[in-house]
Design a protein around this motif. Structure first.
Motif, PDB file in Angstrom:
ATOM      1  N   LEU A 192       0.781  -1.103  -0.067  1.00  0.00           N
ATOM      2  CA  LEU A 192       0.120   0.203   0.105  1.00  0.00           C
ATOM      3  C   LEU A 192       1.039   1.259  -0.052  1.00  0.00           C
ATOM      4  CD1 LEU A 192      -3.024   0.765   0.226  1.00  0.00           C
ATOM      5  CD2 LEU A 192      -2.618   0.703   2.641  1.00  0.00           C
ATOM      6  N   THR A 193       1.957   1.107   0.846  1.00  0.00           N
ATOM      7  CA  THR A 193       2.835   2.312   0.905  1.00  0.00           C
ATOM      8  C   THR A 193       3.523   2.517  -0.533  1.00  0.00           C
ATOM      9  OG1 THR A 193       3.612   1.690   3.105  1.00  0.00           O
ATOM     10  CG2 THR A 193       5.027   3.324   1.930  1.00  0.00           C
ATOM     11  N   ILE A 194       3.854   1.566  -1.260  1.00  0.00           N
ATOM     12  CA  ILE A 194       4.936   1.814  -2.248  1.00  0.00           C
ATOM     13  C   ILE A 194       3.836   2.320  -3.431  1.00  0.00           C
ATOM     14  CG2 ILE A 194       6.690   0.316  -1.502  1.00  0.00           C
ATOM     15  CD1 ILE A 194       5.857  -1.639  -3.347  1.00  0.00           C
ATOM     16  N   VAL A 195       2.717   1.486  -3.666  1.00  0.00           N
ATOM     17  CA  VAL A 195       1.730   2.088  -4.538  1.00  0.00           C
ATOM     18  C   VAL A 195       1.308   3.340  -4.712  1.00  0.00           C
ATOM     19  CG1 VAL A 195      -0.463   1.976  -5.387  1.00  0.00           C
ATOM     20  CG2 VAL A 195       0.662  -0.179  -5.080  1.00  0.00           C
ATOM     21  N   TYR A 196       0.966   4.188  -3.290  1.00  0.00           N
ATOM     22  CA  TYR A 196       0.803   5.477  -3.188  1.00  0.00           C
ATOM     23  C   TYR A 196       2.010   6.320  -3.211  1.00  0.00           C
ATOM     24  CZ  TYR A 196      -4.166   4.472  -2.500  1.00  0.00           C
ATOM     25  OH  TYR A 196      -5.436   4.233  -3.043  1.00  0.00           O
ATOM     26  N   ALA A 199       4.565   4.454  -6.995  1.00  0.00           N
ATOM     27  CA  ALA A 199       4.150   3.998  -8.124  1.00  0.00           C
ATOM     28  C   ALA A 199       3.555   5.161  -9.185  1.00  0.00           C
ATOM     29  CB  ALA A 199       3.348   2.780  -8.081  1.00  0.00           C
ATOM     30  N   TYR A 200       2.427   5.663  -8.388  1.00  0.00           N
ATOM     31  CA  TYR A 200       1.499   6.648  -9.247  1.00  0.00           C
ATOM     32  C   TYR A 200       2.465   7.776  -9.612  1.00  0.00           C
ATOM     33  CZ  TYR A 200      -2.951   4.676  -7.904  1.00  0.00           C
ATOM     34  OH  TYR A 200      -4.167   3.747  -7.787  1.00  0.00           O
ATOM     35  N   TYR A 201       3.309   8.442  -9.026  1.00  0.00           N
ATOM     36  CA  TYR A 201       4.134   9.553  -9.355  1.00  0.00           C
ATOM     37  C   TYR A 201       5.162   9.086 -10.296  1.00  0.00           C
ATOM     38  CZ  TYR A 201       8.004  10.576  -6.476  1.00  0.00           C
ATOM     39  OH  TYR A 201       9.357  10.321  -5.901  1.00  0.00           O
ATOM     40  N   SER A 202       5.574   8.084 -10.210  1.00  0.00           N
ATOM     41  CA  SER A 202       6.947   7.828 -10.801  1.00  0.00           C
ATOM     42  C   SER A 202       6.784   6.881 -11.963  1.00  0.00           C
ATOM     43  CB  SER A 202       7.926   6.822  -9.920  1.00  0.00           C
ATOM     44  OG  SER A 202       8.301   7.558  -8.511  1.00  0.00           O
ATOM     45  N   PHE A 203       5.665   6.289 -12.054  1.00  0.00           N
ATOM     46  CA  PHE A 203       5.417   5.513 -13.291  1.00  0.00           C
ATOM     47  C   PHE A 203       4.105   5.698 -14.018  1.00  0.00           C
ATOM     48  CE2 PHE A 203       8.326   3.022 -11.069  1.00  0.00           C
ATOM     49  CZ  PHE A 203       9.101   2.369 -11.875  1.00  0.00           C
ATOM     50  N   PHE A 222      -6.453   4.840 -20.202  1.00  0.00           N
ATOM     51  CA  PHE A 222      -5.842   5.445 -19.098  1.00  0.00           C
ATOM     52  C   PHE A 222      -5.993   4.375 -18.001  1.00  0.00           C
ATOM     53  CE2 PHE A 222      -6.450   9.597 -21.002  1.00  0.00           C
ATOM     54  CZ  PHE A 222      -5.423  10.065 -20.990  1.00  0.00           C
ATOM     55  N   ALA A 223      -7.179   3.742 -17.736  1.00  0.00           N
ATOM     56  CA  ALA A 223      -7.134   2.665 -16.993  1.00  0.00           C
ATOM     57  C   ALA A 223      -6.273   1.400 -17.369  1.00  0.00           C
ATOM     58  CB  ALA A 223      -8.740   2.086 -16.888  1.00  0.00           C
ATOM     59  N   LEU A 224      -6.126   1.054 -18.494  1.00  0.00           N
ATOM     60  CA  LEU A 224      -5.234   0.004 -19.005  1.00  0.00           C
ATOM     61  C   LEU A 224      -3.785   0.396 -18.663  1.00  0.00           C
ATOM     62  CD1 LEU A 224      -4.695  -2.634 -20.214  1.00  0.00           C
ATOM     63  CD2 LEU A 224      -4.719  -1.404 -22.309  1.00  0.00           C
ATOM     64  N   ALA A 225      -3.506   1.793 -18.767  1.00  0.00           N
ATOM     65  CA  ALA A 225      -2.106   2.067 -18.609  1.00  0.00           C
ATOM     66  C   ALA A 225      -1.714   1.975 -16.865  1.00  0.00           C
ATOM     67  CB  ALA A 225      -1.991   3.666 -19.018  1.00  0.00           C
ATOM     68  N   GLN A 226      -2.869   2.415 -16.481  1.00  0.00           N
ATOM     69  CA  GLN A 226      -2.692   2.036 -14.860  1.00  0.00           C
ATOM     70  C   GLN A 226      -2.344   0.615 -14.360  1.00  0.00           C
ATOM     71  OE1 GLN A 226      -4.702   5.052 -12.429  1.00  0.00           O
ATOM     72  NE2 GLN A 226      -5.359   3.510 -10.956  1.00  0.00           N
ATOM     73  N   LYS A 227      -3.353  -0.027 -15.107  1.00  0.00           N
ATOM     74  CA  LYS A 227      -3.341  -1.394 -14.439  1.00  0.00           C
ATOM     75  C   LYS A 227      -1.746  -2.046 -14.946  1.00  0.00           C
ATOM     76  CE  LYS A 227      -5.636  -5.803 -15.847  1.00  0.00           C
ATOM     77  NZ  LYS A 227      -6.738  -6.505 -16.461  1.00  0.00           N
ATOM     78  N   ILE A 228      -1.204  -1.558 -15.832  1.00  0.00           N
ATOM     79  CA  ILE A 228       0.269  -1.932 -16.246  1.00  0.00           C
ATOM     80  C   ILE A 228       1.253  -1.397 -15.381  1.00  0.00           C
ATOM     81  CG2 ILE A 228       1.992  -2.109 -18.083  1.00  0.00           C
ATOM     82  CD1 ILE A 228      -0.576  -2.356 -20.044  1.00  0.00           C
ATOM     83  N   LEU A 229       1.397   0.025 -15.275  1.00  0.00           N
ATOM     84  CA  LEU A 229       2.390   0.751 -14.700  1.00  0.00           C
ATOM     85  C   LEU A 229       2.364   0.590 -13.018  1.00  0.00           C
ATOM     86  CD1 LEU A 229       1.630   3.998 -17.128  1.00  0.00           C
ATOM     87  CD2 LEU A 229       3.552   2.508 -16.911  1.00  0.00           C
ATOM     88  N   ILE A 230       1.278   0.475 -12.525  1.00  0.00           N
ATOM     89  CA  ILE A 230       1.275   0.241 -11.122  1.00  0.00           C
ATOM     90  C   ILE A 230       1.955  -0.742 -10.567  1.00  0.00           C
ATOM     91  CG2 ILE A 230       0.080   0.371  -8.822  1.00  0.00           C
ATOM     92  CD1 ILE A 230       0.185   3.237 -10.285  1.00  0.00           C
ATOM     93  N   LEU A 232       4.302  -2.360 -12.061  1.00  0.00           N
ATOM     94  CA  LEU A 232       5.844  -2.047 -12.441  1.00  0.00           C
ATOM     95  C   LEU A 232       6.492  -1.279 -11.590  1.00  0.00           C
ATOM     96  CD1 LEU A 232       5.996  -1.247 -16.328  1.00  0.00           C
ATOM     97  CD2 LEU A 232       6.868  -3.055 -15.185  1.00  0.00           C
ATOM     98  N   GLY A 233       5.715  -0.259 -10.751  1.00  0.00           N
ATOM     99  CA  GLY A 233       6.196   0.531  -9.760  1.00  0.00           C
ATOM    100  C   GLY A 233       6.460  -0.217  -8.409  1.00  0.00           C
ATOM    101  N   GLU A 234       5.530  -1.146  -8.161  1.00  0.00           N
ATOM    102  CA  GLU A 234       5.859  -2.128  -7.101  1.00  0.00           C
ATOM    103  C   GLU A 234       7.173  -2.859  -7.206  1.00  0.00           C
ATOM    104  OE1 GLU A 234       2.334  -4.342  -5.492  1.00  0.00           O
ATOM    105  OE2 GLU A 234       1.012  -3.474  -7.147  1.00  0.00           O
TER     106      GLU A 234
END
Length: 297
Positions: A192-196, A199-203, A222-230, A232-234
């Motif tokens: 939860l910490t790393i997602v918020y 992941a959001y601002y970096s990826f 945009f929803a698909l991009a978020q599904k992939i990128l979050i 990756l941030g984790e």
């Protein structure tokens, strides 16, 4: 679609070449209000010390993504505008880091003293962090106000900032600087910490900005991009936690101290799933002793 060749060194050099333009624009906004030269020079120093010194991956990702979507390298005014959007991301990053270093009582950042530890700065760094954040919105207003997606950019930055601050709150409450409570640690709390926080601002943010710049409006994309990128941030943060513990200093660029510094890292959470109660108590005492020694200076 032809994917342009992404030359990391060239892209960074080209991106950095736009930064002086950004700085002068921001300083001109103070000059236009007849601010004293001392204030203008302080702002310049704040910008030049805190913004361009990192890897710049977030800002360059904005340009790279637009070029991938376009299938060609950007040039001229189109490149400059995309790069300015990238520098807005780097200003957001600098704002987070200046504030985070004060909250964590950090010593160095990017091989130099943290901004608040620079002689004569001290708590002025709090206001300097606010000015770094404010700078990105000045850039957006100056360069994107007439674009149809201007409001989308504003909402994306504001929402991402809020999510990152929520992540920072989770981190600070879970692993405070002055005491150790491993009962608060868990892999779910870490996720939860790393997602918020990361992941959001970096990826997601750089790619979503590029999508708006390119003209994408479909919410499903945009929803698909978020599904992939979050995720990756984790993965990025888990890898970073692992390297902090196991990578040699010459590869990591520093001596990793996440566990001793009471960080809610992936490594310590995995370890806590396997240690005996005695080992957990030893870890708590060792970390607590380090905190006391650091606080004593």
């Amino acid at each position: 679609m032809v994917i342009p060749r992404l030359d990391v060194a060239y892209n960074k050099k080209r991106f950095l070449a736009v930064f002086p333009v950004v700085v002068e624009e921001l300083l001109d906004s103070l000059r236009a209000e007849s601010m004293p030269e001392e204030i203008i020079e302080w702002y310049r120093r704040n910008l030049e010390y805190n913004v361009p010194g990192g890897k710049l991956n977030r800002g360059i990702s904005v340009v790279d993504t637009v070029e991938i979507l376009r299938g060609k390298l950007l040039e001229g005014e189109e490149y400059r505008k995309a790069a300015i959007l990238g520098w807005a991301v780097e200003l957001l990053q600098a704002y987070f880091l200046v504030a985070d270093d004060m909250m964590d009582a950090s010593i160095t950042r990017r091989g130099q003293p943290c901004w608040y530890r620079v002689e004569g700065v001290n708590n002025i760094a709090i206001n300097d962090a606010f000015m770094l954040e404010g700078a990105l919105y000045r850039l957006l207003k100056q360069h994107f106000r007439k674009d149809s997606y201007y409001t989308d950019l504003l909402e994306l930055f504001l929402e991402t900032t809020y999510k990152t601050e929520v992540g920072q709150l989770i981190d600070l409450v879970t692993a405070p600087e002055d005491r150790v409570d491993l009962s608060k640690f868990s892999l779910e709390r870490h996720r939860l910490t790393i997602v918020y926080k990361t992941a959001y601002y970096s990826f997601y943010l750089p790619v979503a900005l590029a999508m708006h710049f390119y003209g994408i409006t479909n919410p499903e994309q945009f929803a698909l991009a978020q599904k992939i990128l979050i995720p990756l941030g984790e993965y990025f943060q888990v890898q970073d936690d692992y390297l902090d513990c196991f990578a040699p200093p010459e590869k990591l660029g520093k001596i990793g101290t996440d566990i001793l510094d009471n960080k809610n890292s992936w490594v310590v959470n995995v370890a806590l799933q396997h240690v005996t109660p005695r080992s957990a108590r030893f870890l708590t005492r060792t970390t607590a002793a380090r905190i006391v020694n650091v606080s004593r200076g």
